[in-house]
Motif scaffolding. Structure first.
Motif, PDB file in Angstrom:
ATOM      1  N   LEU A   1       3.030   3.063   7.232  1.00 10.31           N
ATOM      2  CA  LEU A   1       3.885   4.260   7.318  1.00 10.31           C
ATOM      3  C   LEU A   1       3.527   5.249   6.210  1.00 10.31           C
ATOM      4  CD1 LEU A   1       7.139   2.217   8.050  1.00 10.31           C
ATOM      5  CD2 LEU A   1       5.870   3.619   9.705  1.00 10.31           C
ATOM      6  N   GLY A   2       2.495   6.024   6.438  1.00 18.50           N
ATOM      7  CA  GLY A   2       1.995   6.962   5.429  1.00 18.50           C
ATOM      8  C   GLY A   2       0.632   6.461   4.980  1.00 18.50           C
ATOM      9  N   CYS A   3      -0.319   6.443   5.914  1.00 14.40           N
ATOM     10  CA  CYS A   3      -1.575   5.705   5.692  1.00 14.40           C
ATOM     11  C   CYS A   3      -2.624   6.490   4.930  1.00 14.40           C
ATOM     12  CB  CYS A   3      -2.139   5.246   7.032  1.00 14.40           C
ATOM     13  SG  CYS A   3      -2.581   6.627   8.111  1.00 14.40           S
ATOM     14  N   GLY A   4      -2.403   7.807   4.684  1.00 15.42           N
ATOM     15  CA  GLY A   4      -3.408   8.592   3.969  1.00 15.42           C
ATOM     16  C   GLY A   4      -4.751   8.500   4.683  1.00 15.42           C
ATOM     17  N   ILE A   5      -5.841   8.394   3.910  1.00 17.53           N
ATOM     18  CA  ILE A   5      -7.170   8.289   4.522  1.00 17.53           C
ATOM     19  C   ILE A   5      -7.492   6.848   4.924  1.00 17.53           C
ATOM     20  CG2 ILE A   5      -8.137  10.368   3.456  1.00 17.53           C
ATOM     21  CD1 ILE A   5      -9.146   7.053   2.073  1.00 17.53           C
TER      22      ILE A   5
ATOM     23  N   LEU B   1       4.978  -6.489  10.803  1.00 20.56           N
ATOM     24  CA  LEU B   1       5.122  -6.126   9.390  1.00 20.56           C
ATOM     25  C   LEU B   1       5.005  -4.610   9.251  1.00 20.56           C
ATOM     26  CD1 LEU B   1       5.388  -7.567   6.615  1.00 20.56           C
ATOM     27  CD2 LEU B   1       2.904  -7.497   6.431  1.00 20.56           C
ATOM     28  N   ALA B   2       5.873  -4.030   8.406  1.00 27.31           N
ATOM     29  CA  ALA B   2       5.762  -2.598   8.098  1.00 27.31           C
ATOM     30  C   ALA B   2       5.246  -2.482   6.672  1.00 27.31           C
ATOM     31  CB  ALA B   2       7.117  -1.923   8.222  1.00 27.31           C
ATOM     32  N   PHE B   3       4.310  -1.563   6.474  1.00 26.35           N
ATOM     33  CA  PHE B   3       3.773  -1.339   5.128  1.00 26.35           C
ATOM     34  C   PHE B   3       3.955   0.129   4.771  1.00 26.35           C
ATOM     35  CE2 PHE B   3       0.242   0.252   2.520  1.00 26.35           C
ATOM     36  CZ  PHE B   3       0.524  -0.439   1.358  1.00 26.35           C
ATOM     37  N   ALA B   4       4.295   0.399   3.527  1.00 31.74           N
ATOM     38  CA  ALA B   4       4.373   1.796   3.081  1.00 31.74           C
ATOM     39  C   ALA B   4       3.851   1.907   1.654  1.00 31.74           C
ATOM     40  CB  ALA B   4       5.812   2.299   3.151  1.00 31.74           C
ATOM     41  N   ASP B   5       3.278   3.039   1.378  1.00 31.89           N
ATOM     42  CA  ASP B   5       2.745   3.343   0.049  1.00 31.89           C
ATOM     43  C   ASP B   5       3.167   4.780  -0.231  1.00 31.89           C
ATOM     44  OD1 ASP B   5       1.203   3.935  -2.155  1.00 31.89           O
ATOM     45  OD2 ASP B   5      -0.732   3.728  -1.134  1.00 31.89           O
ATOM     46  N   PRO B   6       4.449   4.972  -0.599  1.00 31.47           N
ATOM     47  CA  PRO B   6       4.946   6.343  -0.748  1.00 31.47           C
ATOM     48  C   PRO B   6       4.137   7.143  -1.767  1.00 31.47           C
ATOM     49  CG  PRO B   6       6.748   4.765  -0.840  1.00 31.47           C
ATOM     50  CD  PRO B   6       5.481   3.976  -0.911  1.00 31.47           C
ATOM     51  N   ALA B   7       3.956   8.425  -1.499  1.00 28.21           N
ATOM     52  CA  ALA B   7       3.213   9.299  -2.414  1.00 28.21           C
ATOM     53  C   ALA B   7       4.051   9.515  -3.665  1.00 28.21           C
ATOM     54  CB  ALA B   7       2.897  10.609  -1.725  1.00 28.21           C
ATOM     55  N   ARG B   8       3.402   9.347  -4.815  1.00 23.06           N
ATOM     56  CA  ARG B   8       4.144   9.523  -6.068  1.00 23.06           C
ATOM     57  C   ARG B   8       3.710  10.793  -6.785  1.00 23.06           C
ATOM     58  NH1 ARG B   8       2.755   3.949  -6.172  1.00 23.06           N
ATOM     59  NH2 ARG B   8       1.293   4.228  -7.875  1.00 23.06           N
ATOM     60  N   ARG B   9       2.911  11.591  -6.108  1.00 22.40           N
ATOM     61  CA  ARG B   9       2.479  12.852  -6.697  1.00 22.40           C
ATOM     62  C   ARG B   9       3.145  13.999  -5.991  1.00 22.40           C
ATOM     63  NH1 ARG B   9      -1.865  12.608 -10.049  1.00 22.40           N
ATOM     64  NH2 ARG B   9      -2.854  10.593  -9.997  1.00 22.40           N
TER      65      ARG B   9
ATOM     66  N   ASP C   1      10.996  -7.335   7.476  1.00 24.22           N
ATOM     67  CA  ASP C   1       9.746  -7.896   6.963  1.00 24.22           C
ATOM     68  C   ASP C   1       8.849  -6.705   6.616  1.00 24.22           C
ATOM     69  OD1 ASP C   1      10.629 -10.465   7.447  1.00 24.22           O
ATOM     70  OD2 ASP C   1       9.702 -10.593   9.432  1.00 24.22           O
ATOM     71  N   ALA C   2       8.639  -6.499   5.356  1.00 22.52           N
ATOM     72  CA  ALA C   2       7.918  -5.287   4.946  1.00 22.52           C
ATOM     73  C   ALA C   2       7.246  -5.498   3.606  1.00 22.52           C
ATOM     74  CB  ALA C   2       8.893  -4.110   4.844  1.00 22.52           C
ATOM     75  N   CYS C   3       6.253  -4.655   3.348  1.00 21.21           N
ATOM     76  CA  CYS C   3       5.614  -4.627   2.040  1.00 21.21           C
ATOM     77  C   CYS C   3       5.508  -3.167   1.623  1.00 21.21           C
ATOM     78  CB  CYS C   3       4.224  -5.262   2.125  1.00 21.21           C
ATOM     79  SG  CYS C   3       3.319  -5.126   0.569  1.00 21.21           S
ATOM     80  N   VAL C   4       5.925  -2.873   0.398  1.00 23.13           N
ATOM     81  CA  VAL C   4       5.862  -1.497  -0.094  1.00 23.13           C
ATOM     82  C   VAL C   4       5.128  -1.480  -1.425  1.00 23.13           C
ATOM     83  CG1 VAL C   4       7.196   0.538  -0.791  1.00 23.13           C
ATOM     84  CG2 VAL C   4       8.035  -0.915   1.065  1.00 23.13           C
TER      85      VAL C   4
ATOM     86  N   VAL D   1      -3.780  -2.940 -14.748  1.00 26.76           N
ATOM     87  CA  VAL D   1      -2.681  -3.068 -13.782  1.00 26.76           C
ATOM     88  C   VAL D   1      -2.722  -1.860 -12.858  1.00 26.76           C
ATOM     89  CG1 VAL D   1      -0.232  -3.494 -13.466  1.00 26.76           C
ATOM     90  CG2 VAL D   1      -1.303  -4.004 -15.641  1.00 26.76           C
ATOM     91  N   LYS D   2      -2.874  -2.120 -11.585  1.00 31.01           N
ATOM     92  CA  LYS D   2      -3.041  -1.026 -10.647  1.00 31.01           C
ATOM     93  C   LYS D   2      -1.762  -0.678  -9.916  1.00 31.01           C
ATOM     94  CE  LYS D   2      -7.182  -0.119 -11.519  1.00 31.01           C
ATOM     95  NZ  LYS D   2      -7.409   1.116 -12.252  1.00 31.01           N
ATOM     96  N   GLU D   3      -0.945  -1.651  -9.634  1.00 31.58           N
ATOM     97  CA  GLU D   3       0.224  -1.382  -8.802  1.00 31.58           C
ATOM     98  C   GLU D   3       1.155  -2.569  -8.795  1.00 31.58           C
ATOM     99  OE1 GLU D   3      -1.868  -1.380  -4.869  1.00 31.58           O
ATOM    100  OE2 GLU D   3      -0.607  -3.152  -4.591  1.00 31.58           O
ATOM    101  N   ALA D   4       2.312  -2.333  -8.189  1.00 31.46           N
ATOM    102  CA  ALA D   4       3.189  -3.451  -7.843  1.00 31.46           C
ATOM    103  C   ALA D   4       3.413  -3.355  -6.344  1.00 31.46           C
ATOM    104  CB  ALA D   4       4.498  -3.350  -8.596  1.00 31.46           C
ATOM    105  N   ALA D   5       3.674  -4.485  -5.716  1.00 33.39           N
ATOM    106  CA  ALA D   5       4.008  -4.473  -4.293  1.00 33.39           C
ATOM    107  C   ALA D   5       5.319  -5.221  -4.128  1.00 33.39           C
ATOM    108  CB  ALA D   5       2.902  -5.142  -3.486  1.00 33.39           C
TER     109      ALA D   5
END
Ligand code: SAM
Length: 391
Positions: A105-109, A164-172, A198-201, A227-231
């Motif tokens: 949900l918000g897959c970018g490139i 499964l739903a995945f999202a990586d919200p834009a933080r910019r 059931d999701a991963c963000v 450290v690159k991220e948290a999920a």
């Protein structure tokens, strides 16, 4: 690059120009010279589109390795994309969970989408930005991967049919990176709703522990020591409360709150023969005491993320140092001690003390051929300097 420019780039004519631009850059042509060579057969705009893509592919190698030269990017979307090693770990977890279908949900490139498709999961991506949708679609195609991508609003699209739903919200935002979770797009209030299934963000590694909803697992991930991220893993994908995963050239290792006996069990102790500097993911996940237990050691101070032990241990979760000797903590005496040892090159590690390594290094006016590492920290509340050597 607008949608028309990108779609042109995918035509035979565009691909020919892109190949020419790639060859020119590979031969070492300077950007201006490459641009004028390309403009002999095309418009300045198209020459610029092709050259920019070549430049972005070069930059993308750091994140996408050998996939980069076949992929497409925009500058901002490349910046936001997940590095492939981290995305592959996440996709591996999604596959191990048993997800056969996933919606991004918000897959970018398509950084995450590519890894998901590689893992054999049937995936669909949506994004509000038509250029990014076209780029993500082209990336799957260029890598020979299946998957569907379309323009849609993640906050209104029906995702109930996916395992499964995945999202990586834009933080910019236009104003740069935002740490306010309500400024994310989509915002935190939407993320919280998504975490009911059931999701991963993917979230910023600085996410406060208090924000993680009950029953949701937070996993901090480092790649090559950074450290690159948290999920956040929600619903049936959550396995523990907190996890640190470190990815390196040698593979992947993971440690969780279930490995952590707590500070009461490991305790604070005097500095032994070895010092361990836990990986940033371990620190963010609050698992320093789990690492201390793993090396049979304790903390140098209840509030400081250094572990000490009497024996050497190899652990993927910390960098280890042999403690050679204590040095004076006061600057004047430290300077004299380093002079005596002929230290001309000094690595300064510090934790829990108000010292600027750059400023201190200048003030120590080092002289000599020897190289050394000094750790500045607090032991039992006292400023302490330790001469150490990486294991
Ligand atoms: C951080 S990027 C995703 C990067 C991606 N995971 C990758 O590895 O390439 C976030 C994306 O969410 C998209 N986005 C933000 N709000 C959205 C919404 N309401 N619906 C769909 N997409 C949205 C943005 O356009 C952006 O491309």
């Amino acid at each position: 690059m607008d949608l028309d420019d990108f779609q042109w780039l995918l035509t035979d004519e565009g691909q020919t120009l892109l190949a020419e631009a790639t060859a020119l850059v590979a031969e070492g042509a300077a950007p201006l010279a490459a641009g004028s060579a390309l403009r002999r057969t095309t418009t300045p705009e198209r020459a610029a589109t092709a050259l920019t893509q070549v430049e972005l592919r070069g930059r993308a190698v750091a994140k996408f390795g050998d996939l980069a030269p076949r992929m497409y990017f925009t500058p901002a979307a490349l910046e936001q994309a997940t590095r492939i090693r981290v995305a592959r770990h996440r996709a591996g977890r999604a596959a191990a969970f048993g997800a056969q279908t996933l919606v991004d949900l918000g897959c970018g490139i398509g950084g995450d989408l590519v890894a998901t498709a590689e893992a054999g999961i049937v995936c669909a991506g949506v994004d509000l930005d038509p250029v990014r949708v076209a780029v993500a679609r082209a990336n799957l195609a260029a890598l020979g991967l299946p998957g569907a991508v379309q323009v849609a609003d993640a906050t209104t699209v029906d995702h109930s049919g996916f395992d499964l739903a995945f999202a990586d919200p834009a933080r910019r935002s236009g104003a740069g990176r935002s740490s306010r979770v309500e400024d994310w797009t989509p915002p935190w209030s939407w993320v919280e709703g998504l975490l009911a299934r059931d999701a991963c963000v993917k979230v910023a590694p600085g996410i406060p522990h208090s924000l993680v909803p009950e029953g949701v697992e937070a996993e901090w991930v480092s790649d090559d020591g950074e450290v690159k991220e948290a999920a956040l893993w929600a619903g049936r994908t959550a396995t523990v409360a907190r996890r640190a995963t470190v990815i390196g050239v040698g593979g992947l290792a993971t440690i969780t709150d279930e490995d952590d006996p707590g500070v009461g069990a490991v305790g604070v102790r005097e500095v032994g023969g070895y010092l361990y500097e836990p990986d940033g993911a371990v620190i963010r996940a609050g698992l320093v005491t789990a690492v201390a237990a793993g090396v049979g050691g304790g903390l140098v101070d209840a509030k400081i993320a250094y572990v000490t032990a009497d024996r050497p241990f190899r652990t993927p979760f910390a960098r280890g140092y042999r403690v050679l000797e204590p040095l004076p903590y006061r600057e004047k005496q430290l300077k004299a001690a380093l002079r005596e040892r002929g230290v001309g090159r000094l690595t300064i590690k510090k934790r829990g003390v108000d010292v600027s390594p750059e400023t201190l290094r200048k003030r120590l006016s080092l002289q000599g051929d020897a190289e050394a590492t000094v750790v500045l920290t607090r032991v039992a509340g006292e400023g302490t300097a330790l001469l150490v050597e990486p294991m």
